[in-house]
Scaffold this motif. Structure first.
Motif, PDB file in Angstrom:
ATOM      1  N   LEU A  50       0.772  -1.115   0.180  1.00  7.07           N
ATOM      2  CA  LEU A  50       0.090  -0.027  -0.025  1.00  7.07           C
ATOM      3  C   LEU A  50       0.809   1.337   0.102  1.00  7.07           C
ATOM      4  N   PHE A  51       0.213   2.368  -0.388  1.00  9.35           N
ATOM      5  CA  PHE A  51       0.892   3.723  -0.157  1.00  9.35           C
ATOM      6  C   PHE A  51       2.201   3.745  -1.337  1.00  9.35           C
ATOM      7  N   GLY A  52       2.367   2.830  -2.189  1.00 11.95           N
ATOM      8  CA  GLY A  52       3.416   2.876  -3.163  1.00 11.95           C
ATOM      9  C   GLY A  52       4.445   2.215  -2.610  1.00 11.95           C
ATOM     10  N   GLY A  53       4.230   1.056  -1.723  1.00  8.30           N
ATOM     11  CA  GLY A  53       5.087   0.219  -1.064  1.00  8.30           C
ATOM     12  C   GLY A  53       5.297  -0.830  -2.015  1.00  8.30           C
ATOM     13  N   GLN A  54       6.393  -1.687  -1.731  1.00  9.45           N
ATOM     14  CA  GLN A  54       6.766  -3.026  -2.499  1.00  9.45           C
ATOM     15  C   GLN A  54       6.134  -4.101  -2.169  1.00  9.45           C
ATOM     16  N   GLY A  55       5.469  -4.087  -1.102  1.00  8.50           N
ATOM     17  CA  GLY A  55       5.045  -5.497  -0.597  1.00  8.50           C
ATOM     18  C   GLY A  55       5.875  -6.344   0.008  1.00  8.50           C
ATOM     19  N   LEU A  56       5.223  -7.540   0.539  1.00  6.27           N
ATOM     20  CA  LEU A  56       6.107  -8.408   1.309  1.00  6.27           C
ATOM     21  C   LEU A  56       7.269  -9.102   0.588  1.00  6.27           C
ATOM     22  N   THR A  57       6.954  -9.629  -0.593  1.00  5.11           N
ATOM     23  CA  THR A  57       7.988 -10.440  -1.455  1.00  5.11           C
ATOM     24  C   THR A  57       9.162  -9.555  -1.602  1.00  5.11           C
ATOM     25  N   ALA A  58       8.939  -8.354  -2.384  1.00  5.46           N
ATOM     26  CA  ALA A  58       9.897  -7.510  -2.621  1.00  5.46           C
ATOM     27  C   ALA A  58      10.794  -6.914  -1.362  1.00  5.46           C
ATOM     28  N   THR A  59      10.219  -6.587  -0.366  1.00  2.03           N
ATOM     29  CA  THR A  59      10.723  -6.320   0.809  1.00  2.03           C
ATOM     30  C   THR A  59      11.411  -7.293   1.602  1.00  2.03           C
ATOM     31  N   GLY A  60      10.850  -8.707   1.437  1.00  6.05           N
ATOM     32  CA  GLY A  60      11.836  -9.765   2.184  1.00  6.05           C
ATOM     33  C   GLY A  60      12.916  -9.695   1.245  1.00  6.05           C
ATOM     34  N   LYS A  61      13.104  -9.619  -0.096  1.00 13.27           N
ATOM     35  CA  LYS A  61      14.454  -9.693  -0.766  1.00 13.27           C
ATOM     36  C   LYS A  61      15.552  -8.606  -0.414  1.00 13.27           C
ATOM     37  N   GLY A  62      14.722  -7.503   0.112  1.00 12.79           N
ATOM     38  CA  GLY A  62      15.717  -6.358   0.629  1.00 12.79           C
ATOM     39  C   GLY A  62      16.222  -6.731   1.971  1.00 12.79           C
ATOM     40  N   PHE A  63      15.183  -7.348   2.852  1.00 11.12           N
ATOM     41  CA  PHE A  63      15.756  -7.836   4.246  1.00 11.12           C
ATOM     42  C   PHE A  63      16.809  -9.004   4.034  1.00 11.12           C
TER      43      PHE A  63
END
Length: 183
Positions: free
Chosen positions: A53-66
């Motif tokens: 939401l709000f222009g975020g990447q979502g869980l999958t893409a954020t997980g890759k960043g983590f």
């Protein structure tokens, strides 16, 4: 108030009675402003991580960043971080379970400082930890002061604030951050 030193103040309400019936103060409004100004954007940041939401990447893409930050499995830690931000932010905003909301916020901010921003120094313009410190400090301050009359916690035992509640928030947040960083 008695007019003469021999009279008693039997008609004057007790201090506790006055406090219960006092109206909303400027301090209550100020605490609400702090809670909303810090809590809602933080909840939105969590929603970006979790749901895109709000222009975020979502869980999958954020997980890759983590994953790239050394959190394994990244998606699990992204979910923990996102939920901590979302629920901690909403809790702070509503003044609901304020010490636990502050603990979630402090834990996330410690992790952000250790893994990302501390290497860049203090100032945010260089990617430093200034912003993280401010968010954690506001969450702890609201817990120490109490969330105010305009909070769902107002009538609950921890809704008055105090050192024990702030210490609990700092301790749980630090413990949670330490566990996440150790894994």
């Amino acid at each position: 108030m008695p007019r003469h030193h021999t009279e008693t103040a039997t008609t004057t309400p007790a201090a506790g009675e006055q406090a219960r019936h006092a109206g909303v103060t400027a301090a209550d409004g100020g605490l609400l402003l702090l809670r909303v100004a810090i809590g809602l954007p933080l909840a939105g940041h969590g929603a970006q991580k979790l749901f895109g939401l709000f222009g975020g990447q979502g869980l999958t893409a954020t997980g890759k960043g983590f994953d790239s930050l050394g959190y394994r499995p990244g998606k699990l830690f992204a979910a923990i971080g996102g939920l901590s931000e979302l629920l901690g932010g909403l809790g702070l905003t509503l003044g609901l379970f304020t010490p636990l909301a502050a603990a979630a916020i402090v834990g996330v901010m410690i992790n952000a400082m250790v893994t990302v921003s501390a290497a860049h120094g203090l100032w945010a313009d260089k990617g430093g930890m200034e912003y993280n410190i401010c968010i954690a400090a506001v969450a702890l301050a609201v817990t120490a002061i109490g969330p105010g009359r305009l909070a769902l916690d107002h009538y609950l035992p921890w809704g008055r604030g105090g050192w024990p509640h702030a210490a609990l928030a700092l301790g749980l947040g630090g413990l949670g951050a330490g566990l996440v960083l150790a894994l």
